[in-house]
Design an enzyme around this catalytic site. Structure first.
Site, PDB file in Angstrom:
ATOM      1  N   GLY A  29       0.826  -1.117  -0.431  1.00  0.00           N
ATOM      2  CA  GLY A  29      -0.261   0.172   0.122  1.00  0.00           C
ATOM      3  C   GLY A  29       0.879   1.092   0.096  1.00  0.00           C
ATOM      4  O   GLY A  29       2.179   1.341  -0.229  1.00  0.00           O
ATOM      5  N   HIS A  32       2.601   4.204  -5.025  1.00  0.00           N
ATOM      6  CA  HIS A  32       3.476   5.834  -5.928  1.00  0.00           C
ATOM      7  C   HIS A  32       3.424   5.265  -7.380  1.00  0.00           C
ATOM      8  O   HIS A  32       3.052   4.054  -7.371  1.00  0.00           O
ATOM      9  CB  HIS A  32       4.489   6.396  -4.653  1.00  0.00           C
ATOM     10  CG  HIS A  32       5.654   4.672  -5.056  1.00  0.00           C
ATOM     11  ND1 HIS A  32       6.133   4.385  -6.105  1.00  0.00           N
ATOM     12  CD2 HIS A  32       6.058   4.141  -4.030  1.00  0.00           C
ATOM     13  CE1 HIS A  32       6.396   3.137  -5.867  1.00  0.00           C
ATOM     14  NE2 HIS A  32       6.981   3.238  -3.991  1.00  0.00           N
ATOM     15  N   HIS A  35       4.506   1.945  -8.064  1.00  0.00           N
ATOM     16  CA  HIS A  35       3.299   1.034  -8.258  1.00  0.00           C
ATOM     17  C   HIS A  35       2.587   0.966  -9.535  1.00  0.00           C
ATOM     18  O   HIS A  35       2.232  -0.180  -9.973  1.00  0.00           O
ATOM     19  CB  HIS A  35       2.652   1.114  -6.252  1.00  0.00           C
ATOM     20  CG  HIS A  35       3.408   0.807  -5.734  1.00  0.00           C
ATOM     21  ND1 HIS A  35       3.522   1.560  -4.552  1.00  0.00           N
ATOM     22  CD2 HIS A  35       4.350  -0.686  -4.883  1.00  0.00           C
ATOM     23  CE1 HIS A  35       4.196   1.641  -3.945  1.00  0.00           C
ATOM     24  NE2 HIS A  35       4.047  -0.344  -4.226  1.00  0.00           N
ATOM     25  N   LYS A 147      13.615  -1.816  -7.933  1.00  0.00           N
ATOM     26  CA  LYS A 147      14.342  -1.212  -7.279  1.00  0.00           C
ATOM     27  C   LYS A 147      15.004  -1.764  -5.209  1.00  0.00           C
ATOM     28  O   LYS A 147      15.402  -1.403  -4.901  1.00  0.00           O
ATOM     29  CB  LYS A 147      13.350   0.063  -5.953  1.00  0.00           C
ATOM     30  CG  LYS A 147      14.047   0.380  -5.605  1.00  0.00           C
ATOM     31  CD  LYS A 147      13.346   1.871  -4.384  1.00  0.00           C
ATOM     32  CE  LYS A 147      13.100   1.847  -3.307  1.00  0.00           C
ATOM     33  NZ  LYS A 147      13.432   1.204  -3.140  1.00  0.00           N
ATOM     34  N   ASP A 148      13.925  -3.309  -5.334  1.00  0.00           N
ATOM     35  CA  ASP A 148      14.264  -3.604  -4.446  1.00  0.00           C
ATOM     36  C   ASP A 148      14.521  -5.215  -5.563  1.00  0.00           C
ATOM     37  O   ASP A 148      14.578  -6.189  -5.300  1.00  0.00           O
ATOM     38  CB  ASP A 148      12.653  -4.870  -4.098  1.00  0.00           C
ATOM     39  CG  ASP A 148      12.446  -3.749  -3.118  1.00  0.00           C
ATOM     40  OD1 ASP A 148      13.000  -2.995  -2.266  1.00  0.00           O
ATOM     41  OD2 ASP A 148      11.300  -2.847  -3.123  1.00  0.00           O
ATOM     42  N   VAL A 174      11.454   3.638 -11.020  1.00  0.00           N
ATOM     43  CA  VAL A 174      10.660   5.318 -10.991  1.00  0.00           C
ATOM     44  C   VAL A 174      11.338   5.613  -9.938  1.00  0.00           C
ATOM     45  O   VAL A 174      11.262   5.664  -8.788  1.00  0.00           O
ATOM     46  CB  VAL A 174       9.254   4.698 -10.621  1.00  0.00           C
ATOM     47  CG1 VAL A 174       8.053   5.833 -11.394  1.00  0.00           C
ATOM     48  CG2 VAL A 174       8.862   3.942 -11.959  1.00  0.00           C
ATOM     49  N   ARG A 185       8.842   4.570   2.313  1.00  0.00           N
ATOM     50  CA  ARG A 185       9.405   5.403   3.378  1.00  0.00           C
ATOM     51  C   ARG A 185       9.877   6.890   2.559  1.00  0.00           C
ATOM     52  O   ARG A 185      10.679   6.805   3.211  1.00  0.00           O
ATOM     53  CB  ARG A 185      10.679   4.198   3.461  1.00  0.00           C
ATOM     54  CG  ARG A 185      10.523   3.660   3.775  1.00  0.00           C
ATOM     55  CD  ARG A 185      11.278   2.624   4.746  1.00  0.00           C
ATOM     56  NE  ARG A 185      11.011   1.234   5.043  1.00  0.00           N
ATOM     57  CZ  ARG A 185      10.490  -0.163   5.047  1.00  0.00           C
ATOM     58  NH1 ARG A 185      11.516  -0.479   3.034  1.00  0.00           N
ATOM     59  NH2 ARG A 185      10.193  -0.925   5.695  1.00  0.00           N
TER      60      ARG A 185
HETATM   61  O1  PAF Z   1       7.855  -4.966  -2.248  1.00  0.00           O
HETATM   62  C1  PAF Z   1       6.722  -4.755  -0.851  1.00  0.00           C
HETATM   63  O2  PAF Z   1       6.124  -3.899  -0.974  1.00  0.00           O
HETATM   64  C2  PAF Z   1       6.324  -6.085  -0.238  1.00  0.00           C
HETATM   65  O3  PAF Z   1       7.591  -6.566   0.248  1.00  0.00           O
HETATM   66  C3  PAF Z   1       5.574  -7.308  -1.102  1.00  0.00           C
HETATM   67  C4  PAF Z   1       6.804  -7.992  -1.902  1.00  0.00           C
HETATM   68  C5  PAF Z   1       4.092  -6.804  -1.230  1.00  0.00           C
HETATM   69  C6  PAF Z   1       5.831  -8.091  -0.005  1.00  0.00           C
HETATM   70  O4  PAF Z   1       5.343  -8.072   1.186  1.00  0.00           O
END
Ligand code: PAF
Length: 286
Positions: A29, A32, A35, A147-148, A174, A185
């Protein structure tokens, strides 16, 4: 747009879709543009699109920011409605982890360095919830942001190891106009910290420029990034890394000819920890 709270409702939704392809965008949630870019890609590539919104407690360490993690469900739902999402899954903790919940999905080596070294329980939390979401939705494709970068590598490993029958699609990071990577964050940053936080992007771009000029000494690449980060008094470096993009093992000395590199970093601004990375292709070798 259907708003679903239980796993049984999701299964009914999925059954009602017949053979339609489904793109799933898992999120915590506070959405931004990063997403929403994934949602748009999912919309373009699938007949049906689902988004999950769940702040997964299992991926937060005891001293991390679970209780203050930003939330704005009304805004999230309005944004997803505009994107033509078919279904949003918003479970509570009891739905995801009933009191007798006992299982966890562990991916081994690739979770050990980088984020895993600083956040030892994080990736088990991520893989457990992502595996549950994959089983609940049975999506055709699932969408994650670059990014992750380590999360992407870990999820891909899990999908290969455990034979989940879906495709993992990775969207580019992005960024704000000044280069700061979008992250939920970022909201924690003060005005001064926000202005300084561009240093992550500047450090990555500087090391990338060295790479493009032929620099292959991993110590030199790390030191380029560290010097820029350490020049900013508000920034406290957690780590800088130049790693093998496949294994995430840290390079020592010269990077082998033709190999790529994942440059990544985590930097604290007071209690707010930001991460960023750039993936350098070995094909660009000069
Ligand atoms: O990247 C995230 O926002 C979280 O790690 C995810 C993939 C939704 C799992 O909780």
């Amino acid at each position: 747009m259907r708003i679903l709270h239980t796993i049984a409702e999701v299964r009914d939704f999925r059954r009602s879709q017949g053979q339609a392809t489904l793109g799933l965008v898992p999120t915590m949630g506070f959405l931004h543009e990063g997403h929403l870019a994934l949602v748009r890609q999912a919309r373009a590539e699938n007949e049906s699109v689902a988004v999950s919104i769940y702040v997964n407690p299992k991926q937060f360490g005891p001293t991390e920011d679970l209780s203050r993690y930003p939330r704005d469900l009304a805004r999230d739902l309005a944004l997803l409605g505009e994107e033509g999402v078919d279904c949003v899954f918003i479970p509570d903790n009891e739905e995801m982890y009933p009191t007798d919940f006992q299982s966890g999905v562990v991916v081994k080596e690739i979770t050990q360095p980088l984020e895993g070294a600083r956040r030892p329980t994080h990736f088990e939390g991520v893989t457990t919830v992502v595996a549950k979401l994959f089983n609940i939705f049975q999506p055709t494709r699932a969408y994650f942001g670059q990014k992750d970068a380590q999360q992407v590598a870990v999820v891909r490993q899990m999908v290969r190891d455990l034979n989940f029958g879906l495709g993992i699609v990775v969207g580019p990071t992005v960024r704000e106009a000044d280069g700061l990577a979008l992250s939920s964050r970022n909201k924690y940053l003060t005005v001064e910290q926000r202005a300084t936080a561009t240093v992550l992007h500047r450090a990555l771009r500087s090391a990338e420029a060295h790479w493009q000029s032929g620099e292959r000494d991993s110590d030199a690449l790390r030191s380029t990034m560290r010097q820029l980060l350490e020049a900013e008094p508000l920034a406290r470096v957690d780590y800088v890394s130049a790693a093998d993009p496949a294994t995430l093992g840290e390079y020592a000395g010269l990077i082998p000819p033709g190999a790529g590199a994942l440059l990544s970093m985590a930097v604290f601004f007071d209690r707010t920890r930001l991460i960023d990375n750039v993936l350098l292709s070995g094909d660009a070798t000069t």
